[in-house]
Write a protein that holds these residues in place. Sequence first.
Motif, PDB file in Angstrom:
ATOM      1  N   PHE A   8       0.850  -1.181   0.000  1.00 33.20           N
ATOM      2  CA  PHE A   8       0.000   0.000   0.000  1.00 33.20           C
ATOM      3  C   PHE A   8       0.894   1.242   0.000  1.00 33.20           C
ATOM      4  O   PHE A   8       1.753   1.392   0.864  1.00 33.20           O
ATOM      5  CB  PHE A   8      -0.917  -0.008   1.225  1.00 33.20           C
ATOM      6  N   MET A   9       0.705   2.076  -0.993  1.00 27.73           N
ATOM      7  CA  MET A   9       1.507   3.298  -1.082  1.00 27.73           C
ATOM      8  C   MET A   9       0.639   4.516  -0.867  1.00 27.73           C
ATOM      9  O   MET A   9      -0.525   4.552  -1.266  1.00 27.73           O
ATOM     10  CB  MET A   9       2.181   3.411  -2.459  1.00 27.73           C
ATOM     11  N   ASP A  10       1.235   5.515  -0.238  1.00 28.72           N
ATOM     12  CA  ASP A  10       0.540   6.786  -0.087  1.00 28.72           C
ATOM     13  C   ASP A  10       1.578   7.897  -0.040  1.00 28.72           C
ATOM     14  O   ASP A  10       2.607   7.755   0.628  1.00 28.72           O
ATOM     15  CB  ASP A  10      -0.307   6.776   1.194  1.00 28.72           C
ATOM     16  N   ARG A  11       1.338   8.965  -0.737  1.00 24.77           N
ATOM     17  CA  ARG A  11       2.243  10.129  -0.786  1.00 24.77           C
ATOM     18  C   ARG A  11       3.703   9.747  -1.020  1.00 24.77           C
ATOM     19  O   ARG A  11       4.602  10.210  -0.341  1.00 24.77           O
ATOM     20  CB  ARG A  11       2.142  10.927   0.507  1.00 24.77           C
ATOM     21  N   GLY A  12       3.893   8.819  -1.933  1.00 27.16           N
ATOM     22  CA  GLY A  12       5.259   8.518  -2.348  1.00 27.16           C
ATOM     23  C   GLY A  12       5.999   7.536  -1.469  1.00 27.16           C
ATOM     24  O   GLY A  12       7.163   7.234  -1.715  1.00 27.16           O
ATOM     25  N   GLU A  13       5.355   7.024  -0.428  1.00 28.31           N
ATOM     26  CA  GLU A  13       6.074   6.030   0.364  1.00 28.31           C
ATOM     27  C   GLU A  13       5.277   4.739   0.496  1.00 28.31           C
ATOM     28  O   GLU A  13       4.055   4.734   0.352  1.00 28.31           O
ATOM     29  CB  GLU A  13       6.446   6.578   1.745  1.00 28.31           C
ATOM     30  N   ILE A  14       6.013   3.661   0.769  1.00 25.88           N
ATOM     31  CA  ILE A  14       5.342   2.393   1.005  1.00 25.88           C
ATOM     32  C   ILE A  14       4.907   2.390   2.464  1.00 25.88           C
ATOM     33  O   ILE A  14       5.731   2.452   3.376  1.00 25.88           O
ATOM     34  CB  ILE A  14       6.282   1.214   0.716  1.00 25.88           C
ATOM     35  N   VAL A  15       3.605   2.369   2.664  1.00 23.73           N
ATOM     36  CA  VAL A  15       3.077   2.479   4.024  1.00 23.73           C
ATOM     37  C   VAL A  15       2.934   1.100   4.642  1.00 23.73           C
ATOM     38  O   VAL A  15       3.237   0.887   5.810  1.00 23.73           O
ATOM     39  CB  VAL A  15       1.709   3.192   4.017  1.00 23.73           C
ATOM     40  N   GLU A  16       2.463   0.150   3.832  1.00 25.68           N
ATOM     41  CA  GLU A  16       2.287  -1.202   4.351  1.00 25.68           C
ATOM     42  C   GLU A  16       2.682  -2.209   3.310  1.00 25.68           C
ATOM     43  O   GLU A  16       2.492  -1.987   2.115  1.00 25.68           O
ATOM     44  CB  GLU A  16       0.819  -1.447   4.734  1.00 25.68           C
ATOM     45  N   ALA A  17       3.201  -3.332   3.750  1.00 26.34           N
ATOM     46  CA  ALA A  17       3.457  -4.454   2.855  1.00 26.34           C
ATOM     47  C   ALA A  17       3.132  -5.720   3.625  1.00 26.34           C
ATOM     48  O   ALA A  17       3.724  -5.987   4.669  1.00 26.34           O
ATOM     49  CB  ALA A  17       4.919  -4.461   2.406  1.00 26.34           C
ATOM     50  N   ALA A  18       2.141  -6.463   3.142  1.00 29.70           N
ATOM     51  CA  ALA A  18       1.703  -7.636   3.900  1.00 29.70           C
ATOM     52  C   ALA A  18       1.040  -8.627   2.954  1.00 29.70           C
ATOM     53  O   ALA A  18       0.615  -8.252   1.864  1.00 29.70           O
ATOM     54  CB  ALA A  18       0.706  -7.205   4.977  1.00 29.70           C
ATOM     55  N   PRO A  19       0.926  -9.886   3.348  1.00 29.15           N
ATOM     56  CA  PRO A  19       0.155 -10.837   2.552  1.00 29.15           C
ATOM     57  C   PRO A  19      -1.295 -10.342   2.461  1.00 29.15           C
ATOM     58  O   PRO A  19      -1.765  -9.685   3.395  1.00 29.15           O
ATOM     59  CB  PRO A  19       0.226 -12.131   3.353  1.00 29.15           C
ATOM     60  N   PRO A  20      -1.981 -10.661   1.377  1.00 26.27           N
ATOM     61  CA  PRO A  20      -3.319 -10.084   1.167  1.00 26.27           C
ATOM     62  C   PRO A  20      -4.292 -10.360   2.308  1.00 26.27           C
ATOM     63  O   PRO A  20      -5.035  -9.466   2.713  1.00 26.27           O
ATOM     64  CB  PRO A  20      -3.786 -10.722  -0.145  1.00 26.27           C
ATOM     65  N   LYS A  21      -4.280 -11.575   2.816  1.00 28.40           N
ATOM     66  CA  LYS A  21      -5.220 -11.902   3.896  1.00 28.40           C
ATOM     67  C   LYS A  21      -5.073 -10.928   5.044  1.00 28.40           C
ATOM     68  O   LYS A  21      -6.045 -10.342   5.522  1.00 28.40           O
ATOM     69  CB  LYS A  21      -4.926 -13.322   4.407  1.00 28.40           C
ATOM     70  N   GLU A  22      -3.821 -10.760   5.449  1.00 28.93           N
ATOM     71  CA  GLU A  22      -3.520  -9.884   6.566  1.00 28.93           C
ATOM     72  C   GLU A  22      -3.901  -8.443   6.245  1.00 28.93           C
ATOM     73  O   GLU A  22      -4.544  -7.770   7.044  1.00 28.93           O
ATOM     74  CB  GLU A  22      -2.010  -9.978   6.810  1.00 28.93           C
ATOM     75  N   PHE A  23      -3.525  -8.027   5.017  1.00 29.07           N
ATOM     76  CA  PHE A  23      -3.748  -6.628   4.651  1.00 29.07           C
ATOM     77  C   PHE A  23      -5.232  -6.289   4.614  1.00 29.07           C
ATOM     78  O   PHE A  23      -5.659  -5.266   5.141  1.00 29.07           O
ATOM     79  CB  PHE A  23      -3.116  -6.337   3.279  1.00 29.07           C
ATOM     80  N   PHE A  24      -6.018  -7.184   4.027  1.00 29.85           N
ATOM     81  CA  PHE A  24      -7.449  -6.868   3.911  1.00 29.85           C
ATOM     82  C   PHE A  24      -8.176  -7.009   5.236  1.00 29.85           C
ATOM     83  O   PHE A  24      -9.098  -6.257   5.531  1.00 29.85           O
ATOM     84  CB  PHE A  24      -8.102  -7.746   2.843  1.00 29.85           C
ATOM     85  N   ALA A  25      -7.735  -7.990   6.065  1.00 30.53           N
ATOM     86  CA  ALA A  25      -8.424  -8.203   7.342  1.00 30.53           C
ATOM     87  C   ALA A  25      -7.996  -7.171   8.371  1.00 30.53           C
ATOM     88  O   ALA A  25      -8.819  -6.605   9.083  1.00 30.53           O
ATOM     89  CB  ALA A  25      -8.136  -9.617   7.852  1.00 30.53           C
ATOM     90  N   ASN A  26      -6.699  -6.925   8.447  1.00 29.70           N
ATOM     91  CA  ASN A  26      -6.174  -6.071   9.507  1.00 29.70           C
ATOM     92  C   ASN A  26      -5.206  -5.014   9.014  1.00 29.70           C
ATOM     93  O   ASN A  26      -4.021  -5.088   9.287  1.00 29.70           O
ATOM     94  CB  ASN A  26      -5.386  -6.918  10.528  1.00 29.70           C
ATOM     95  N   PRO A  27      -5.654  -4.048   8.259  1.00 30.71           N
ATOM     96  CA  PRO A  27      -4.723  -2.989   7.866  1.00 30.71           C
ATOM     97  C   PRO A  27      -4.198  -2.301   9.121  1.00 30.71           C
ATOM     98  O   PRO A  27      -4.981  -2.002  10.036  1.00 30.71           O
ATOM     99  CB  PRO A  27      -5.586  -2.060   7.009  1.00 30.71           C
ATOM    100  N   ARG A  28      -2.870  -2.103   9.155  1.00 33.39           N
ATOM    101  CA  ARG A  28      -2.282  -1.587  10.401  1.00 33.39           C
ATOM    102  C   ARG A  28      -2.386  -0.078  10.519  1.00 33.39           C
ATOM    103  O   ARG A  28      -2.403   0.445  11.616  1.00 33.39           O
ATOM    104  CB  ARG A  28      -0.807  -2.001  10.468  1.00 33.39           C
ATOM    105  N   THR A  29      -2.424   0.600   9.384  1.00 32.49           N
ATOM    106  CA  THR A  29      -2.404   2.066   9.472  1.00 32.49           C
ATOM    107  C   THR A  29      -3.767   2.650   9.131  1.00 32.49           C
ATOM    108  O   THR A  29      -4.570   2.025   8.447  1.00 32.49           O
ATOM    109  CB  THR A  29      -1.386   2.661   8.481  1.00 32.49           C
ATOM    110  N   ASP A  30      -3.991   3.848   9.630  1.00 32.08           N
ATOM    111  CA  ASP A  30      -5.257   4.531   9.358  1.00 32.08           C
ATOM    112  C   ASP A  30      -5.410   4.843   7.885  1.00 32.08           C
ATOM    113  O   ASP A  30      -6.503   4.780   7.330  1.00 32.08           O
ATOM    114  CB  ASP A  30      -5.333   5.840  10.161  1.00 32.08           C
ATOM    115  N   ARG A  31      -4.278   5.198   7.260  1.00 36.12           N
ATOM    116  CA  ARG A  31      -4.330   5.549   5.840  1.00 36.12           C
ATOM    117  C   ARG A  31      -4.816   4.358   5.015  1.00 36.12           C
ATOM    118  O   ARG A  31      -5.639   4.501   4.118  1.00 36.12           O
ATOM    119  CB  ARG A  31      -2.951   5.992   5.354  1.00 36.12           C
ATOM    120  N   ALA A  32      -4.297   3.170   5.331  1.00 39.69           N
ATOM    121  CA  ALA A  32      -4.714   1.969   4.602  1.00 39.69           C
ATOM    122  C   ALA A  32      -6.173   1.670   4.885  1.00 39.69           C
ATOM    123  O   ALA A  32      -6.937   1.294   3.994  1.00 39.69           O
ATOM    124  CB  ALA A  32      -3.835   0.792   4.991  1.00 39.69           C
TER     125      ALA A  32
END
Lengths: 256, 380
Positions: free
Chosen positions: A222-246
Amino acid sequence: MMATQVASQASSGSMIELRGVNKWYGEFHVLRDVNLRVGAKERVVVCGPSGSGKSTMIRCINRLEEHQAGQIVVDGVELTNDLKNIEAIRREVGMVFQQFNLFPHLTVLENLTLAPIWVLKQPKKEAEQTAMYFLERVRIPEQARKYPGQLSGGQQQRVAIARSLCMKPKIMLFDEPTSALDPEMIKEVLDVMVELAREGMTMIVVTHEMGFARTVADTVIFMDRGEIVEAAPPKEFFANPRTDRAKLFLSQILGH
Amino acid sequence: MSDTQSHYTSPTFAGTANGTVMSRNLTDHPAVRWARAKLFNTWLNTVVTLIFAYLIIKMVIGVVTWGVINAVWTVPGTNTQACRALSGSGACWALIHEKFRFIMFGTYPYDEHWRPALVIVIFLALYGLSSMRRLWNRNLIWIWLVGLTLIGILMWGGVFGLNFVEQERWGGLPITLILATFGIALAFPLSIVLALGRRSHMPAVKVICVTYIELIRGVPLISLLFMASVMFPLFLPEGLSIDKLLRAQVAIILFAGAYLSEVIRGGLQAIPKGQYEAADSLGLAFWQKTSFIILPQALRLVIPPLVNTFIGMFKDTSLVLIIGIFDLLNSAKTATNEPAWRGFGLEAYVFVGVIYFLFCFAMSKYSQDLEAELARGHKR
């Protein structure tokens, strides 16, 4: 030479490696300290709001855009201003564009054989056989003699994918491949991409197709404003995004 | 009864029947309906139509009277009394009749006129062959080389038992065709290089190309021709001289190259960035990308302005008359210098005007066909 060797040692096991990559458009900081490692046969989906630098990042990988700081190493070769390195990397990396970018003055078959004949120095016959093979793979061999303008958007994008594959790349980059398509054509293109992923192609895909990310990706970035904010397996990313932006992004894109 | 029926099937009768139908429904005829709707639909339009119809008819009558009815076609020798008697009310085509060979071949030795005549035929054949798209391959280059060699041998002579004819004696249509053909054929590649150079990322290349284009485009062709014919020899070492025709030819090529390059640059700029990126991402090198992807598309886009420039160049070759080269126009002009024929310049100019028109119109027509053919290849 030294630098290249060191780089290739450091990146053993990874196909693409970005280290501290930065890029500016004038005052605008498009890429901020981007670090990314993509292993062989890994499928990475990149998502994020528009203007977050997704496209710019993958376009740096085959030098359609130049990065100003940091290091990019592709299959052991570091991207520098050296034309030889750039050509070597472009031969390994295929790219599919949002606007297809087929050559309108050439037939589908000529689109597919031009680069193999002139860049890989393949005999015309062999190049045409390869081209027909890949046209069958993307399920439009009957369109070989037509011009791109006579095909639908979905067909054109499949031709574009086949055109890249004819160069036998080790890595495929997809820059929003379905964003310019009518909804009913998205599936035919995604099907081809899923198949490609199953066969073990190393892929980086910039897309908003979250279904595709779920089924195919090893990693979602997941990228926002030019930086990589999160990188995770899809299951994890969709179930539990760690950041508010994501979270915000996912709620916007999946919310309806 | 049976007699009448057989008449019905006979063509003469059917023709008459048709005729009566035609005349009865004359007001329904599409042409009449069109004229009513477009030309006579308001009183103002009717007035305008009538005025212009009057003017057109008047002009046609004038031209036909001058050019055909009152015209004198031949006179005995240089006895131009009959022409003078017309005092402008009719054309003196006798001039063309008498001076045809001088206008076409200039001061080329009279007994050798078959040579420039053959040269004209070879040029026409080369144009004809080049216009066929299925011949657009490597062989065409050989055809041209052979053709141009033949033209050189015929014009100069000095081999194969042909008498040597120095360049100063050449004249007429072959000169025009030589200047135009080499002018276009060599200015075209030059202009492509200039156009690419102007868009180059290398500052030195770009500056050189921009300077060249702006300098050459900024002066009239006439001044370039003067420089080529008067100034340039001053810079050459004593004893060394370069053919005057060649110098004029180089000036024309340099001039046309600058003009054409801007036309081609227009085409280059119309190619979407994605085409460059797709070619780059496939690993095509600069020249491969340029010659297979970018130029074919760019040139196709600029066929109309390109041909426009070609036509302009063809006619501009006539400017060499000011440095004393006897091209078609200059030969025609010179033909009326003889006392017997003085005052009949109009006829001479009309005659060469028709020749220029035929060549230019052929170019224009061909470009239209080519455009249509290329468009048929890949509809968008």
